[in-house]
Design a protein around this motif. Structure first.
Motif, short mmCIF file in Angstrom:
data_model
loop_
_atom_site.label_atom_id
_atom_site.label_comp_id
_atom_site.label_asym_id
_atom_site.label_seq_id
_atom_site.Cartn_x
_atom_site.Cartn_y
_atom_site.Cartn_z
N PHE A 166 5.78 40.10 22.13
CA PHE A 166 5.67 38.71 21.70
C PHE A 166 4.22 38.26 21.80
O PHE A 166 3.40 38.86 22.49
CB PHE A 166 6.54 37.80 22.58
CG PHE A 166 8.00 38.17 22.59
CD1 PHE A 166 8.87 37.64 21.66
CD2 PHE A 166 8.49 39.06 23.53
CE1 PHE A 166 10.21 37.97 21.66
CE2 PHE A 166 9.83 39.40 23.55
CZ PHE A 166 10.68 38.86 22.61
N GLU A 167 3.94 37.17 21.11
CA GLU A 167 2.61 36.57 21.15
C GLU A 167 2.74 35.11 21.54
O GLU A 167 3.57 34.38 21.00
CB GLU A 167 1.92 36.68 19.78
CG GLU A 167 0.49 36.16 19.80
CD GLU A 167 -0.19 36.32 18.45
OE1 GLU A 167 -1.41 36.08 18.37
OE2 GLU A 167 0.51 36.67 17.47
N MET A 168 1.95 34.70 22.51
CA MET A 168 1.95 33.31 22.97
C MET A 168 1.04 32.49 22.06
O MET A 168 -0.16 32.73 21.98
CB MET A 168 1.46 33.22 24.41
CG MET A 168 1.41 31.82 24.96
SD MET A 168 3.03 31.14 25.29
CE MET A 168 3.45 32.01 26.78
N THR A 169 1.63 31.53 21.35
CA THR A 169 0.87 30.68 20.42
C THR A 169 1.02 29.23 20.83
O THR A 169 1.77 28.89 21.76
CB THR A 169 1.38 30.87 18.98
OG1 THR A 169 2.73 30.40 18.89
CG2 THR A 169 1.34 32.35 18.58
N GLY A 170 0.32 28.37 20.12
CA GLY A 170 0.43 26.95 20.40
C GLY A 170 1.80 26.38 20.08
O GLY A 170 2.19 25.34 20.62
N ASP A 171 2.55 27.08 19.23
CA ASP A 171 3.90 26.64 18.87
C ASP A 171 4.98 27.33 19.69
O ASP A 171 6.16 27.21 19.38
CB ASP A 171 4.15 26.91 17.37
CG ASP A 171 3.20 26.11 16.49
OD1 ASP A 171 2.83 24.99 16.90
OD2 ASP A 171 2.83 26.61 15.41
N GLY A 172 4.59 28.08 20.71
CA GLY A 172 5.57 28.76 21.55
C GLY A 172 5.43 30.27 21.48
O GLY A 172 4.37 30.81 21.20
N ILE A 173 6.52 30.94 21.75
CA ILE A 173 6.58 32.40 21.74
C ILE A 173 6.98 32.87 20.35
O ILE A 173 7.98 32.43 19.79
CB ILE A 173 7.60 32.92 22.77
CG1 ILE A 173 7.11 32.64 24.19
CG2 ILE A 173 7.86 34.40 22.58
CD1 ILE A 173 5.99 33.52 24.65
#
Length: 353
Positions: A166-173
């Motif tokens: 997974f990638e942690m982004t500003g919109d969540g996972i």
């Protein structure tokens, strides 16, 4: 690392699928959780939030809401009035977990417990927590990168060799369906780089190993390692000097992986050796070549686990040649790589290994 963000996304997905979910957050206030839910788009009418640290109150919410999924974040911050001691103590963690598991089995209710881990990766508190539950998943990641991995360490209902990326982004996972390009550098290859094929669960990933060597007059040359096992790098340098005739004792050696990934399995040995040799003798390894193999102290290349799967994945990703245990010795492997050297004008004559 993002445990709460991931579980809030799980709760939202379950609510969208028609399940009633109770999210018991003992660490954050309802306002904090709602702000995250608004940012990640996790608000739903079937997703209920309770900010409680008392076990009896959480059980009362379960009776009132009648959820089909319960998430407790985290078990170390919930306490029971039936047991003396503060939350997080072994007796409290054991009692809270045992009570929630009993409720889950009596009602056929899936319950997800969040447990913090210590620096060495074990569950903070009693190890009995791992024996009580049916599934243990380890969620890990580097603070310097946005990439996160979730691994199943124990699973009574399925295999434990799967891994989620997974990638942690500003919109969540966000899911990373094919993370193959995350651990490779961009642009033209330079001397001192080599691609290895790492195995994360059942998923094979290409990882680029980079090496930089600098002449030094210091009596103790520097050895700086990032993302790799420092002791294995030191062993590979000794094998290079003894078995391949490449002197490293008068050089500062810097070895690192690209993208912040940790690659500590023995399959990285050959890629480290090729990268260091390429840095010393100005050999450019083509983008179409990968190296996978464990080095023995005698200079032999030993096979690694799931070698056929690694070769198949390398072929799928466009690697035309995989240098592995079929080369038998380190000298033969280095000569194979040298034969495919893409450097048109080497800085100095390169004798055969």
């Amino acid at each position: 690392v993002g445990k709460s963000t991931l579980l809030l996304e799980v709760a939202a997905q379950a609510a969208r699928g028609g399940r009633r979910v109770l999210y018991a957050s003992a660490e954050e206030s309802p306002g904090q959780v709602r702000l995250r839910a608004e940012r990640t788009g996790a608000l739903h009418d079937e997703l209920f939030l309770a900010s409680e640290t008392d076990l009896a109150t959480i059980l009362g919410h379960i009776d009132a809401v009648q959820p089909q999924l319960v998430i407790v974040d985290s078990v170390q911050t919930v306490s029971s009035s039936l047991i003396d001691g503060a939350a997080g103590q072994p007796s409290q963690v054991r009692e809270v977990a045992a009570t929630l598991i009993r409720v889950a089995k009596d009602r056929g209710l899936p319950v997800i417990l969040v447990g913090h881990v210590t620096k060495d990766g074990t569950v903070a508190g009693p190890r009995v927590l791992e024996h009580l539950v049916d599934v243990v998943c380890h969620f890990e990641g580097d603070r310097q990168t946005s990439l996160r991995f979730i691994r199943a360490l124990k699973n009574r209902f399925g295999p434990t060799d799967e891994v989620g990326c997974f990638e942690m982004t500003g919109d969540g996972i966000a899911e990373v369906p094919d993370p193959s390009g995350l651990f490779l550098s961009q642009g033209e290859t330079e001397p001192g780089t080599c691609v290895a094929i790492s195995l994360e669960g059942r998923r094979a990933l290409p990882v680029e190993v980079q090496a930089l060597t600098i002449d030094t007059a210091a009596p103790n040359p520097r050895r700086v390692v990032h993302g790799l096992d420092a002791s294995r790098v030191a062993m590979v340098l000794a094998i290079l000097e003894r078995r391949a005739g490449i002197k490293t004792s008068n050089l500062d050696v810097y070895v690192s992986t690209v993208g912040g990934v940790r690659f500590t399995e023995p399959a990285a040995d050959l890629a480290i050796a090729v990268a260091v040799a390429g840095s010393i003798q100005q050999i450019r390894v083509p983008r179409t070549v990968a190296a996978v193999g464990e080095l023995s102290l005698a200079g032999e290349i030993r096979p690694v686990t799931q070698s056929a799967q690694r070769r198949n994945e390398a072929k799928r990703l466009g690697y035309e040649q995989v240098v592995d245990d079929r080369s038998k010795t380190l000298r033969a492997a280095l000569n194979d790589v040298r034969a495919r050297n893409t450097s048109r004008r080497p800085e100095r004559d390169i004798p055969p290994f």
